[in-house]
Motif scaffolding. Structure first.
Motif, PDB file in Angstrom:
ATOM      1  N   UNK A   1      16.512  18.723 -32.628  1.00  0.00           N
ATOM      2  CA  UNK A   1      16.589  19.087 -34.161  1.00  0.00           C
ATOM      3  C   UNK A   1      16.624  17.972 -35.218  1.00  0.00           C
ATOM      4  N   UNK A   2      16.904  16.767 -34.907  1.00  0.00           N
ATOM      5  CA  UNK A   2      16.795  15.889 -35.726  1.00  0.00           C
ATOM      6  C   UNK A   2      15.332  15.369 -35.956  1.00  0.00           C
ATOM      7  N   UNK A   3      14.581  15.547 -35.063  1.00  0.00           N
ATOM      8  CA  UNK A   3      13.179  15.104 -35.116  1.00  0.00           C
ATOM      9  C   UNK A   3      12.615  16.147 -35.920  1.00  0.00           C
ATOM     10  N   UNK A   4      12.869  17.524 -35.661  1.00  0.00           N
ATOM     11  CA  UNK A   4      12.370  18.432 -36.461  1.00  0.00           C
ATOM     12  C   UNK A   4      12.717  18.366 -38.008  1.00  0.00           C
ATOM     13  N   UNK A   5      14.222  18.191 -38.287  1.00  0.00           N
ATOM     14  CA  UNK A   5      14.544  17.787 -39.554  1.00  0.00           C
ATOM     15  C   UNK A   5      13.665  16.712 -40.372  1.00  0.00           C
ATOM     16  N   UNK A   6      13.646  15.652 -39.473  1.00  0.00           N
ATOM     17  CA  UNK A   6      12.847  14.558 -40.266  1.00  0.00           C
ATOM     18  C   UNK A   6      11.341  14.951 -40.364  1.00  0.00           C
ATOM     19  N   UNK A   7      10.878  15.778 -39.785  1.00  0.00           N
ATOM     20  CA  UNK A   7       9.454  15.966 -39.481  1.00  0.00           C
ATOM     21  C   UNK A   7       9.090  16.952 -40.920  1.00  0.00           C
TER      22      UNK A   7
ATOM     23  N   UNK B   1       8.901   1.276 -27.698  1.00  0.00           N
ATOM     24  CA  UNK B   1       9.535   1.705 -26.600  1.00  0.00           C
ATOM     25  C   UNK B   1       9.118   2.753 -25.949  1.00  0.00           C
ATOM     26  N   UNK B   2       9.042   3.206 -24.640  1.00  0.00           N
ATOM     27  CA  UNK B   2       8.609   4.456 -24.215  1.00  0.00           C
ATOM     28  C   UNK B   2       9.578   5.299 -24.214  1.00  0.00           C
ATOM     29  N   UNK B   3       9.433   6.216 -25.060  1.00  0.00           N
ATOM     30  CA  UNK B   3      10.286   7.454 -25.255  1.00  0.00           C
ATOM     31  C   UNK B   3      10.264   8.207 -23.980  1.00  0.00           C
ATOM     32  N   UNK B   4      11.315   8.872 -23.662  1.00  0.00           N
ATOM     33  CA  UNK B   4      11.398   9.705 -22.369  1.00  0.00           C
ATOM     34  C   UNK B   4      10.797  11.210 -23.099  1.00  0.00           C
ATOM     35  N   UNK B   5      10.086  11.770 -22.146  1.00  0.00           N
ATOM     36  CA  UNK B   5       9.359  13.095 -22.287  1.00  0.00           C
ATOM     37  C   UNK B   5      10.509  14.097 -22.684  1.00  0.00           C
ATOM     38  N   UNK B   6      11.755  13.985 -21.850  1.00  0.00           N
ATOM     39  CA  UNK B   6      12.474  14.928 -21.813  1.00  0.00           C
ATOM     40  C   UNK B   6      13.756  14.397 -22.945  1.00  0.00           C
ATOM     41  N   UNK B   7      13.576  15.239 -24.044  1.00  0.00           N
ATOM     42  CA  UNK B   7      14.532  15.047 -25.189  1.00  0.00           C
ATOM     43  C   UNK B   7      15.617  16.011 -25.206  1.00  0.00           C
ATOM     44  N   UNK B   8      16.795  15.719 -25.885  1.00  0.00           N
ATOM     45  CA  UNK B   8      17.905  16.671 -25.927  1.00  0.00           C
ATOM     46  C   UNK B   8      17.859  17.739 -26.969  1.00  0.00           C
ATOM     47  N   UNK B   9      18.531  18.501 -26.958  1.00  0.00           N
ATOM     48  CA  UNK B   9      18.293  19.538 -28.192  1.00  0.00           C
ATOM     49  C   UNK B   9      18.737  18.953 -29.422  1.00  0.00           C
ATOM     50  N   UNK B  10      19.666  18.282 -29.403  1.00  0.00           N
ATOM     51  CA  UNK B  10      20.142  17.518 -30.796  1.00  0.00           C
ATOM     52  C   UNK B  10      18.925  16.572 -31.161  1.00  0.00           C
ATOM     53  N   UNK B  11      18.466  15.857 -30.178  1.00  0.00           N
ATOM     54  CA  UNK B  11      17.267  15.145 -30.737  1.00  0.00           C
ATOM     55  C   UNK B  11      16.055  15.817 -31.330  1.00  0.00           C
TER      56      UNK B  11
END
Length: 766
Positions: free
Chosen positions: A749-755, A737-747
């Protein structure tokens, strides 16, 4: 065409064949995780031990009791009745220690102490420990009693009262056993007296029945009488023989009256029995005449008238004398014969009477023995009773307290060494278990040897880890352009190299050298493969997506061209093409166009790679609705035949989709000279490469070998303290899926935690 993959059998085989070397390999591979978990749990055990030692100290008290005579209580001589009685009821020589330990911890023994100190039985049973001294002569002869309590003052009081309780208990039980023994002995006396009276009455009846006092004496009298009678019979037989000889002499007249008197005796039998006619007048007259004749012959001559007259008179009465003598002899013979018969009859009677004597004697002796045993038992009981009374009157303790009760003021528990030993063992076990579980959940290959053993094929080469290639797919990098730029930068750095050159620049130089050498080794392995046919067209694929096959094919083609070899790289992935992205080309015309348009010339779709004269590329072209149908068509066979007939290329490489789940790679490989399988360390699940090999074999493709690709960094290189690998780390082989370049602050944070979590796991796994 979809394939169902069942990895259960392969996984179970790995677990069943788990060896000690594999376990050590897992621990070394997961050394960080193993070390952290072990250190964590061991630290917890250390803190727990310190906490228990500080807040819940355990104090120990002890005393030692000797339950037997240390010198030895076995008599040197044979035991007497007193010794046997005392041993029977005191039983202090041998102790059944297991039974004694259970008794000393029972409510029967501890109930008075529990009531006195207001403690529960469960508490006493828990804190009291009773052990046997192993160096004692016999088990239970010396027992060690100890308590472990948390309250020092309570323990000091408890250990003192406990020793008093046990010593008093030993006294009480000794006195009880002696009293029980005395009661038993007292109860036996009337019974023994009654039994003695019955036996005496039986003896009296027995004597009345057989009319004797002692049958043994009676038997001896009978035996003596028989002997006397036998002697008398012998004497009578001798007298009868003498009478017969005497009779012969009388009849032959060789015997004078005087001789007859000498041989016959004046009483005839010599036994005090007078025989009739033995002393008749005529015999006496003849005897007198013979005496007178002998006397006269001494005075006168034989022919004198006096001698002749006496002789004539004697001759005249001689027949009468002989007759009287014979009658006397016959009378004596009859008398002896009558005596002989009476003696024989008496002997027979004695013998008949003597035959009954053994049974009578046996019965008598049996009664007599019972009387003696009864009297002996009565005497023993009376003596033992007196001894029991004496023992009861004495105050001697049966047990000896050889070590008085003592309470140690320093804590003896929790045992630091024991706690730390258990903590170490549990920590190591949990660390190994978690490392093993992590390794099992991370069900991938970790070393080349495992891949070779599992797949059963040769390795064409090992590609090291290259940090430059990380994130290529995610960032849509133009890798060839970036790689060329990196090489130019490295060459520039070489020209400007000085003592101030940084470490990262040196590492990049090392990485370029390592991967170039790795691909040259792979080309050498492919060139010297033993095959029945020449290898010109090969298929290089992987079992699953995200193993870096496209990047490997690009670098392999690049290495061929740098070695002055003509190479054609074809993108056979018409579902999700990547080659044109990596090489910065358009994808207007490609493989799908050739397979759908028979009029299209192959040369129209071949593209040159900029900067590489010997390197040509055919991209995938437009995405068809059914790639499998195109790849299995006759047009595909014609296309490959055309490439071989051109003889323009030293090698043609097909970059194919993964084998598992798709039929595209199998359809291409069966038409080429062979297939090479890319297997990534720490990436591909165990069992899938072998399944991919089986699929290729079933399709009729020639399996040439495997290329092993390192996906993780391992700290063991001699030059840079690192060993390198790389990866084309892209996601599952499906439409993204083409991810939107604009991510919410919650997303974010979740991505950072996963990273960070993924980085932590990678750090643990490295």
């Amino acid at each position: 065409m979809e394939k169902n993959i069942n990895l259960k059998d392969s996984s179970s085989n790995d677990e069943e064949n788990l060896t000690l070397s594999q376990i050590f390999s897992i621990l070394i591979r997961r050394s960080k995780l193993f070390g952290i978990v072990t250190l964590f749990f061991f630290s917890g055990s250390v803190f727990f031990t310190i906490y228990q030692r500080t807040t819940n100290p355990i104090f120990r008290g002890t005393f030692i009791i000797m339950t037997s005579d240390p010198i030895g209580n076995e008599p040197a001589s044979a035991p007497t009745a007193k010794d046997l009685a005392l041993q029977s009821f005191t039983a202090s020589s041998k102790v059944d220690f297991p039974t004694l330990r259970i008794f000393l911890k029972s409510s029967l023994a501890l109930k008075p102490l529990a009531n006195k100190m207001n403690l529960s039985m469960e508490y006493l049973e828990r804190v009291i420990k009773i052990k046997d001294e192993k160096l004692a002569r016999s088990p239970g002869n010396i027992i060690n009693v100890s308590i472990n309590v948390k309250d020092y003052k309570l323990g000091k009081k408890l250990i003192s009262n406990l020793s008093d309780t046990y010593m008093q208990l030993a006294n009480d039980w000794r006195r009880k056993r002696l009293n029980d023994g005395l009661d038993f002995l007292n109860s036996q006396v009337p019974e023994i007296n009654q039994r003695r009276s019955k036996i005496k009455s039986k003896l009296s009846d027995f004597r009345k029945k057989y009319t004797f006092i002692d049958p043994r004496i009676e038997g001896l009298g009978i035996k003596e009488n028989i002997k006397k009678h036998n002697d008398s019979i012998k004497e009578i037989n001798r007298n009868i023989i003498n009478l017969e000889e005497l009779k012969k002499d009388v009849e032959s007249r060789r015997l004078t009256s005087l001789g007859f008197e000498e041989r016959f005796g004046d009483k005839g039998t010599g036994l005090g029995v007078e025989i009739e006619n033995a002393n008749s007048p005529i015999i006496k007259e003849a005897l007198k005449l013979e005496e007178k004749l002998e006397m006269k012959k001494g005075l006168y001559k034989d022919k004198s008238l006096v001698v002749q007259n006496i002789q004539n008179h004697l001759d005249s009465i001689r027949p009468t004398v002989i007759k009287a003598q014979l009658e006397a002899i016959d009378a004596a013979s009859e008398f002896y014969k009558d005596q002989l018969s009476s003696y024989k009859l008496a002997i027979n009677n004695y013998k008949n009477e003597f035959v009954l004597q053994p049974d009578i004697i046996k019965g008598f002796e049996d009664i007599q023995q019972r009387i003696e045993l009864n009297d002996e038992s009565l005497g023993s009981i009376i003596r033992a009773r007196e001894m029991f009374r004496l023992e009861i009157a004495q105050k001697t303790a049966p047990w000896t307290l050889i070590s008085p009760p003592k309470m140690y003021s320093d804590p003896t528990g929790p045992n630091v060494l024991k706690y730390l030993a258990w903590g170490s063992f549990i920590s190591i076990f949990l660390g190994a278990l978690i490392a093993y579980i992590r390794d099992r959940l991370d069900n991938v290959y970790h070393d080349p040897a495992t891949i070779i053993d599992n797949i059963g094929s040769i390795s064409l080469g090992l590609i090291p880890y290259i940090s430059f290639f990380e994130g290529i797919r995610e960032q849509k990098k133009f890798i060839l352009k970036n790689l060329d730029k990196q090489i130019e930068d490295d060459n520039l750095n070489k020209d400007k190299e000085s003592l101030t050159a940084n470490k990262d620049e040196k590492i990049n130089s090392y990485q370029r050298f390592f991967y170039q050498e790795a691909f040259r080794n792979i080309l050498t392995s492919i060139r010297f493969l033993e095959s029945d046919k020449e290898i010109n067209v090969v298929t290089i694929t992987s079992s699953v997506p995200a193993e870096g096959k496209t990047l490997v094919n690009i670098l392999l083609a690049k290495t061929y061209s740098e070695l002055d070899k003509k190479v054609l790289l074809i993108d056979g992935d018409m579902r999700k093409p990547q080659l044109h992205y990596r090489l910065g080309m358009n994808n207007i015309l490609g493989l799908s166009n050739i397979l759908t348009d028979s009029s299209l010339d192959v040369s129209k779709v071949i593209k040159k790679v900029e900067g590489y004269e010997n390197w040509d590329v055919i991209t995938s072209g437009f995405v068809p609705p059914d790639p499998a149908r195109l790849l299995s068509s006759d047009r595909m066979n014609e296309f490959i035949s055309t490439l071989k007939n051109l003889q323009r290329y030293d090698i043609v490489i097909f970059d194919c989709p993964p084998v598992i789940g798709l039929a595209d790679a199998s359809l291409i490989a069966e038409k080429t000279d062979g297939m090479i399988l890319l297997v990534s360390l720490d990436k591909v699940p165990v069992g899938l490469p072998l399944e991919a090999k089986k699929i290729m074999k079933n399709s009729g493709a020639e399996f040439l070998g495997v290329i092993i690709n390192s996906m993780k960094e391992v700290n063991n290189n001699l030059l840079t303290n690192k060993s390198y690998g790389y990866g084309d780390l892209y996601a599952q082989y499906a439409e993204e899926e083409n991810l939107s370049e604009e991510l919410t602050s919650k997303q974010i944070l979740i991505n950072k935690i996963k990273e960070y979590f993924d980085k932590f796991l990678k750090w643990l796994d490295n």
